[in-house]
Design a protein around this motif. Structure first.
Motif, PDB file in Angstrom:
ATOM      1  N   TRP A  60       0.814  -1.217   0.000  1.00 61.64           N
ATOM      2  CA  TRP A  60       0.000   0.000   0.000  1.00 61.64           C
ATOM      3  C   TRP A  60       0.844   1.262   0.000  1.00 61.64           C
ATOM      4  N   SER A  61       1.985   1.231   0.633  1.00 64.04           N
ATOM      5  CA  SER A  61       2.856   2.409   0.637  1.00 64.04           C
ATOM      6  C   SER A  61       3.268   2.770  -0.787  1.00 64.04           C
ATOM      7  N   GLU A  62       3.662   1.759  -1.555  1.00 66.01           N
ATOM      8  CA  GLU A  62       4.077   2.017  -2.941  1.00 66.01           C
ATOM      9  C   GLU A  62       2.887   2.450  -3.791  1.00 66.01           C
ATOM     10  N   ILE A  95       0.270   4.111  -2.837  1.00 68.47           N
ATOM     11  CA  ILE A  95      -0.053   5.508  -2.495  1.00 68.47           C
ATOM     12  C   ILE A  95       1.001   6.463  -3.045  1.00 68.47           C
ATOM     13  N   ARG A  96       2.287   6.079  -2.947  1.00 72.18           N
ATOM     14  CA  ARG A  96       3.351   6.923  -3.521  1.00 72.18           C
ATOM     15  C   ARG A  96       3.136   7.105  -5.023  1.00 72.18           C
ATOM     16  N   GLU A  97       2.822   6.020  -5.718  1.00 75.04           N
ATOM     17  CA  GLU A  97       2.610   6.096  -7.172  1.00 75.04           C
ATOM     18  C   GLU A  97       1.393   6.958  -7.512  1.00 75.04           C
ATOM     19  N   PHE A  98       0.330   6.822  -6.732  1.00 79.31           N
ATOM     20  CA  PHE A  98      -0.846   7.663  -6.954  1.00 79.31           C
ATOM     21  C   PHE A  98      -0.501   9.141  -6.791  1.00 79.31           C
ATOM     22  N   ILE A  99       0.249   9.454  -5.744  1.00 77.55           N
ATOM     23  CA  ILE A  99       0.632  10.849  -5.487  1.00 77.55           C
ATOM     24  C   ILE A  99       1.498  11.374  -6.633  1.00 77.55           C
ATOM     25  N   ARG A 100       2.460  10.574  -7.110  1.00 81.27           N
ATOM     26  CA  ARG A 100       3.310  10.985  -8.240  1.00 81.27           C
ATOM     27  C   ARG A 100       2.459  11.316  -9.469  1.00 81.27           C
ATOM     28  N   LYS A 101       1.546  10.404  -9.799  1.00 82.03           N
ATOM     29  CA  LYS A 101       0.704  10.604 -10.979  1.00 82.03           C
ATOM     30  C   LYS A 101      -0.180  11.829 -10.829  1.00 82.03           C
TER      31      LYS A 101
END
Length: 73
Positions: A23-25, A27-33
């Motif tokens: 889930w951490s990854e 969420i990080r990917e969602f934030i980047r996008k």
């Protein structure tokens, strides 16, 4: 690396535990996008504002320019 805390309902947390997902990854990917999307929209808006501020060209300018370029060869 900074830490960001997110609160989710207990029911959602239980469902998250059932799945084998990092889930951490996620969420990080969602934030980047999301950041990329917002920055793209800002750049487009700035470009549109710049185009409006610079004024417009006369009707037929593009066709005339292309014709002149073709005739010059």
């Amino acid at each position: 690396m900074a830490i960001v805390t997110v609160r989710v309902p207990d029911e959602l947390k239980l469902k998250m535990k059932e799945l084998n997902i990092n889930w951490s990854e996620e969420i990080r990917e969602f934030i980047r996008k999301r950041i990329d999307e917002i920055e793209r929209k800002r750049r487009i808006q700035e470009a549109l504002e710049l185009a409006k501020a610079s004024g417009s060209v006369s009707r037929g300018f593009a066709a005339k320019s292309v014709r002149e370029d073709r005739d010059s060869h």
